[in-house]
Design an enzyme around this catalytic site. Structure first.
Site, mmCIF file in Angstrom:
data_model
loop_
_atom_site.group_PDB
_atom_site.id
_atom_site.type_symbol
_atom_site.label_atom_id
_atom_site.label_comp_id
_atom_site.label_asym_id
_atom_site.label_seq_id
_atom_site.Cartn_x
_atom_site.Cartn_y
_atom_site.Cartn_z
ATOM 1 N N LYS A 154 -3.285 -2.924 5.149
ATOM 2 C CA LYS A 154 -2.183 -2.568 4.977
ATOM 3 C C LYS A 154 -1.227 -3.760 4.038
ATOM 4 C CE LYS A 154 -1.509 1.334 7.161
ATOM 5 N NZ LYS A 154 -1.119 2.504 6.632
ATOM 6 N N LYS A 251 -2.705 14.513 6.676
ATOM 7 C CA LYS A 251 -2.259 14.128 7.744
ATOM 8 C C LYS A 251 -2.281 15.448 8.713
ATOM 9 C CE LYS A 251 -2.399 9.847 7.059
ATOM 10 N NZ LYS A 251 -1.105 8.791 7.146
#
EC number: 5.1.1.-
Length: 336
Positions: A154, A251
């Protein structure tokens, strides 16, 4: 059919930070559907970015409890279509319900999900393991705590390239970068050049979700593939992402479950785009559902349960990126 709703507050091993937030716990809703001697389990977690809370999901499912409990013999596709007509405003709740129903359906058929769908698991891809934003020392510590073949890192800081350069000194693993909408166009194009030299495989959602002009520019000039996440929520978004991204990260909670996710995967393949499914720090309940989609994927990010201090279920297991399925049918989940 009986509907049972359970709330959990999943504690993480470490504070998890991305470009827009930090969390130490993850609220989650587990949906159980009971029929005859079988139970099916589904999950959806809360998410402030999409303004979804567990109480909201519970409220929405309670409103259609009678409808849910009077349904039993439909196919997962027909049940999803019926539930969608009432839950189109809350795809997270629909996701948990859809996974639970699909799981229950497969268990009644005496099959694992991938068997129900006639998928071969011989060439399943490996999952990455996510390293959240922290000091370089803490990021290194997390990598050393769990050596892994693929890391999803990230980013979205002022020192992104320096971070990756330092991490690269300590591992030969594949790197994937997720900036969570934290970069601009020139920043993305320039970063891609440097990150490619550092063994990065692709960039995930570097630009804010709705800036399609910027996505197009990055798509044309990036030396690394760009994978959509926040820009690809619902089924209709796959076509929008075509020629703006090289692939899509689907997702389950965002699109409404396994049923629409399978359609999105097929649409992506038809358009020549890479297919990926990601998680939202779910427990093994949600992760086990994702596992049965592996035969259809180019990439997967299903490390959510690995980030937890304590899990709430058994199901699939993951070792060094490789997924092993439970002996049980359906998703293979049992609540602890």
């Amino acid at each position: 059919m009986k509907l049972i709703l359970r709330q959990y507050n999943l504690k993480l091993k470490h504070t998890f930070t991305i470009s827009r937030e930090s969390i130490q716990t993850q609220p989650s809703l587990i949906v159980e559907l009971q029929s005859e001697d079988f139970s099916g389990y589904g999950e959806a977690t809360s998410n402030p970015y999409y303004n979804i809370t567990v109480p909201m999901m519970i409220q929405d499912l309670e409103k259609i409890r009678v409808l849910i409990e009077s349904s039993d013999n439909e196919s997962p596709e027909d049940f999803w279509a019926l539930a969608y007509s009432y839950l189109k405003h809350d795809m997270f709740a629909l996701c948990a319900l859809d996974i639970a129903f699909t799981d229950l359906y497969a268990r009644k058929k005496g099959k694992k999900l991938y068997q129900l769908w006639d998928y071969s698991t011989e060439k399943n891809v490996l999952t990455d393991y996510t390293i959240g934003i922290a000091s370089i020392e803490k990021m290194l510590s997390k990598m050393q705590e769990l050596p892994w073949p693929i890391y999803k890192i990230k980013l979205g800081t002022a020192e992104d390239i320096a971070i990756v350069k330092e991490l690269r000194k300590h591992t030969d693993a594949i790197f994937r970068i997720d900036a969570n909408c934290g970069w601009g166009v020139e920043e993305t194009i320039n970063n891609a050049v440097e990150l490619k030299k550092l063994g990065v495989e692709f960039l995930e959602q570097p630009i804010k979700a709705d800036d399609w002009k910027a996505h197009k520019e990055v798509f044309k000039h990036s030396v690394l593939p760009i994978i959509a996440d926040e820009s690809c929520i619902l089924e209709e978004d796959v076509a929008k992402c075509h020629n703006h991204f090289h692939g899509v990260n689907i997702k389950l909670v965002k699109c409404g479950g396994l049923t629409p996710a399978r359609r999105m995967i097929q649409e992506s393949k038809k358009l020549g785009m890479k297919t990926m499914v990601g998680c939202m720090t779910e427990s093994t309940v949600g992760i086990s559902a994702i596992a049965h989609l592996l035969p259809q994927l180019d990439y997967v990010d299903m490390d959510g349960a690995l980030l937890l201090a304590e899990d709430i279920a058994t199901g699939v297991t993951i070792e060094n990126g490789k997924v092993s399925y439970s002996d049980l049918n359906g998703t293979g989940v049992t609540l602890i």
